[in-house]
Design a protein around this motif. Structure first.
Motif, PDB file in Angstrom:
ATOM      1  N   SER A 156     -20.526   0.061  -4.335  1.00 33.13           N
ATOM      2  CA  SER A 156     -21.438  -1.068  -4.534  1.00 33.13           C
ATOM      3  C   SER A 156     -20.724  -2.370  -4.205  1.00 33.13           C
ATOM      4  N   ALA A 157     -21.411  -3.258  -3.516  1.00 35.99           N
ATOM      5  CA  ALA A 157     -20.814  -4.533  -3.127  1.00 35.99           C
ATOM      6  C   ALA A 157     -20.464  -5.360  -4.364  1.00 35.99           C
ATOM      7  N   ASP A 158     -19.299  -5.982  -4.324  1.00 34.44           N
ATOM      8  CA  ASP A 158     -18.851  -6.882  -5.391  1.00 34.44           C
ATOM      9  C   ASP A 158     -18.030  -7.974  -4.707  1.00 34.44           C
ATOM     10  N   LYS A 159     -18.745  -9.013  -4.279  1.00 34.45           N
ATOM     11  CA  LYS A 159     -18.101 -10.041  -3.462  1.00 34.45           C
ATOM     12  C   LYS A 159     -17.012 -10.805  -4.220  1.00 34.45           C
ATOM     13  N   VAL A 160     -17.238 -11.076  -5.496  1.00 37.37           N
ATOM     14  CA  VAL A 160     -16.234 -11.814  -6.275  1.00 37.37           C
ATOM     15  C   VAL A 160     -14.940 -11.010  -6.349  1.00 37.37           C
ATOM     16  N   GLN A 182     -16.107 -15.575   5.809  1.00 35.31           N
ATOM     17  CA  GLN A 182     -17.109 -15.119   4.835  1.00 35.31           C
ATOM     18  C   GLN A 182     -16.921 -15.806   3.489  1.00 35.31           C
ATOM     19  N   LEU A 183     -15.652 -16.057   3.139  1.00 34.19           N
ATOM     20  CA  LEU A 183     -15.368 -16.741   1.869  1.00 34.19           C
ATOM     21  C   LEU A 183     -15.936 -18.161   1.886  1.00 34.19           C
ATOM     22  N   SER A 184     -15.831 -18.830   3.036  1.00 32.35           N
ATOM     23  CA  SER A 184     -16.348 -20.213   3.131  1.00 32.35           C
ATOM     24  C   SER A 184     -17.869 -20.238   3.019  1.00 32.35           C
ATOM     25  N   ASP A 185     -18.532 -19.101   3.333  1.00 36.53           N
ATOM     26  CA  ASP A 185     -19.993 -19.022   3.236  1.00 36.53           C
ATOM     27  C   ASP A 185     -20.468 -18.615   1.839  1.00 36.53           C
ATOM     28  N   LEU A 186     -19.514 -18.250   0.966  1.00 34.72           N
ATOM     29  CA  LEU A 186     -19.864 -17.795  -0.383  1.00 34.72           C
ATOM     30  C   LEU A 186     -20.326 -18.984  -1.228  1.00 34.72           C
ATOM     31  N   PRO A 187     -21.338 -18.778  -2.088  1.00 32.92           N
ATOM     32  CA  PRO A 187     -21.749 -19.871  -2.984  1.00 32.92           C
ATOM     33  C   PRO A 187     -20.550 -20.394  -3.780  1.00 32.92           C
ATOM     34  N   ALA A 188     -20.518 -21.699  -4.011  1.00 36.93           N
ATOM     35  CA  ALA A 188     -19.362 -22.348  -4.646  1.00 36.93           C
ATOM     36  C   ALA A 188     -18.992 -21.699  -5.983  1.00 36.93           C
ATOM     37  N   GLU A 189     -20.002 -21.312  -6.758  1.00 32.76           N
ATOM     38  CA  GLU A 189     -19.746 -20.718  -8.080  1.00 32.76           C
ATOM     39  C   GLU A 189     -18.992 -19.388  -7.945  1.00 32.76           C
ATOM     40  N   ASP A 190     -19.451 -18.550  -6.998  1.00 32.79           N
ATOM     41  CA  ASP A 190     -18.792 -17.253  -6.788  1.00 32.79           C
ATOM     42  C   ASP A 190     -17.392 -17.441  -6.202  1.00 32.79           C
ATOM     43  N   ARG A 191     -17.255 -18.424  -5.320  1.00 35.50           N
ATOM     44  CA  ARG A 191     -15.946 -18.691  -4.722  1.00 35.50           C
ATOM     45  C   ARG A 191     -14.953 -19.108  -5.802  1.00 35.50           C
ATOM     46  N   ALA A 192     -15.408 -19.929  -6.729  1.00 37.67           N
ATOM     47  CA  ALA A 192     -14.550 -20.381  -7.828  1.00 37.67           C
ATOM     48  C   ALA A 192     -14.135 -19.203  -8.710  1.00 37.67           C
ATOM     49  N   LYS A 193     -15.068 -18.277  -8.939  1.00 36.24           N
ATOM     50  CA  LYS A 193     -14.762 -17.090  -9.753  1.00 36.24           C
ATOM     51  C   LYS A 193     -13.707 -16.232  -9.061  1.00 36.24           C
ATOM     52  N   ALA A 194     -13.863 -16.042  -7.747  1.00 29.76           N
ATOM     53  CA  ALA A 194     -12.908 -15.223  -6.986  1.00 29.76           C
ATOM     54  C   ALA A 194     -11.525 -15.877  -6.999  1.00 29.76           C
ATOM     55  N   GLU A 195     -11.491 -17.184  -6.823  1.00 28.72           N
ATOM     56  CA  GLU A 195     -10.206 -17.898  -6.813  1.00 28.72           C
ATOM     57  C   GLU A 195      -9.530 -17.823  -8.180  1.00 28.72           C
ATOM     58  N   ALA A 196     -10.330 -17.932  -9.250  1.00 28.11           N
ATOM     59  CA  ALA A 196      -9.778 -17.853 -10.607  1.00 28.11           C
ATOM     60  C   ALA A 196      -9.233 -16.450 -10.882  1.00 28.11           C
ATOM     61  N   ALA A 197      -9.984 -15.436 -10.414  1.00 28.90           N
ATOM     62  CA  ALA A 197      -9.549 -14.050 -10.630  1.00 28.90           C
ATOM     63  C   ALA A 197      -8.252 -13.760  -9.862  1.00 28.90           C
ATOM     64  N   ALA A 198      -8.159 -14.278  -8.654  1.00 31.07           N
ATOM     65  CA  ALA A 198      -6.943 -14.092  -7.848  1.00 31.07           C
ATOM     66  C   ALA A 198      -5.760 -14.787  -8.515  1.00 31.07           C
ATOM     67  N   LYS A 199      -5.994 -15.990  -9.003  1.00 33.59           N
ATOM     68  CA  LYS A 199      -4.934 -16.766  -9.662  1.00 33.59           C
ATOM     69  C   LYS A 199      -4.448 -16.027 -10.917  1.00 33.59           C
ATOM     70  N   LYS A 200      -5.394 -15.471 -11.652  1.00 37.16           N
ATOM     71  CA  LYS A 200      -5.042 -14.731 -12.863  1.00 37.16           C
ATOM     72  C   LYS A 200      -4.209 -13.507 -12.535  1.00 37.16           C
ATOM     73  N   TRP A 201      -4.629 -12.773 -11.484  1.00 37.50           N
ATOM     74  CA  TRP A 201      -3.887 -11.576 -11.060  1.00 37.50           C
ATOM     75  C   TRP A 201      -2.469 -11.961 -10.631  1.00 37.50           C
ATOM     76  N   LEU A 202      -2.361 -12.976  -9.793  1.00 35.81           N
ATOM     77  CA  LEU A 202      -1.050 -13.404  -9.280  1.00 35.81           C
ATOM     78  C   LEU A 202      -0.155 -13.930 -10.407  1.00 35.81           C
ATOM     79  N   GLY A 203      -0.781 -14.560 -11.391  1.00 34.76           N
ATOM     80  CA  GLY A 203      -0.016 -15.091 -12.525  1.00 34.76           C
ATOM     81  C   GLY A 203       0.522 -14.016 -13.439  1.00 34.76           C
ATOM     82  N   SER A 204      -0.129 -12.842 -13.404  1.00 37.86           N
ATOM     83  CA  SER A 204       0.304 -11.742 -14.273  1.00 37.86           C
ATOM     84  C   SER A 204       1.427 -10.934 -13.650  1.00 37.86           C
ATOM     85  N   LYS A 205       1.741 -11.207 -12.352  1.00 36.70           N
ATOM     86  CA  LYS A 205       2.764 -10.409 -11.642  1.00 36.70           C
ATOM     87  C   LYS A 205       4.151 -10.926 -11.970  1.00 36.70           C
TER      88      LYS A 205
END
Length: 205
Positions: A156-160, A182-205
């Motif tokens: 199932s698609a999960d863009k975030v 494709q990321l630049s075409d993502l709605p701002a809210e979803d893009r912010a969620k993806a960026e926050a999730a990536a930051k959280k993952w990278l911060g936990s490493k």
């Protein structure tokens, strides 16, 4: 001792002695010695290049259960290096190495299952394995996982979540211009969620 001799740790470099020690250990059934000797035959610098002998030694180490050798020998069978091409045998070796948590093998085995190359197609299992390899830090797996999650292929698609892995892979040098677009075409809210999730993952490493 062979590894010390070849690197010059604890004394001077003596590649001839290192090869003798490695060959002796391999003959006694030490899989790591067989694997390292195989790499020397493949490299062709310390020893004359001999891909067939390299394949034989890799087979010895792979049969003894060494995941690195299983992965390397799988590559030989996939490409026909020193052995006849055999995609199915390559996949069996990748499967064995992936069960031992060899990350490179996990990625290759997942791709084989996803495409049905040398093994029945099983996209859900492939995606699960890509997730595992992604969590283990494989940028290639993270990039492939991003693609399937963003485009909903085999899962199932999960863009975030998908763009999270794209951003994580990008920090490891595995950028993807198409996914950037494709990321630049993502709605701002979803893009912010993806960026926050990536930051959280990278911060936990």
């Amino acid at each position: 001792l062979a590894m010390l001799r070849i690197s010059g740790r604890g004394g001077s470099v003596d590649k001839g002695e290192a090869v003798k020690l490695m060959a002796s250990a391999a003959k006694l059934g030490e899989p790591k010695a067989a694997y390292n000797l195989a790499l020397l035959y493949l490299d062709g610098q310390t020893l004359p290049q001999d891909v067939k002998r390299s394949a034989e030694l890799l087979r010895q180490a792979a049969d003894a259960g060494l995941p690195e050798a299983q992965y390397a020998l799988a590559t030989f069978y996939k490409e026909g290096t020193g052995v006849a091409k055999d995609p199915e045998r390559a996949v069996r070796l990748l499967q064995a190495a992936s069960l031992a948590d060899n990350v490179d093998a996990e990625v290759e085995y997942a791709i084989a299952m996803f495409n049905g190359t040398g093994t029945p197609k099983n996209q859900p299992a492939a995606v699960a394995l890509l997730r595992k390899a992604s969590r283990q830090g494989s940028a290639i797996a993270q990039n492939r996982l991003a693609w399937v999650l963003i485009n909903g292929v085999g899962v199932s698609a999960d863009k975030v979540e998908g763009f999270k892995w794209h951003l994580v892979a990008k920090t490891a040098g595995k950028g993807d211009p198409e996914l950037d677009k494709q990321l630049s075409d993502l709605p701002a809210e979803d893009r912010a969620k993806a960026e926050a999730a990536a930051k959280k993952w990278l911060g936990s490493k």
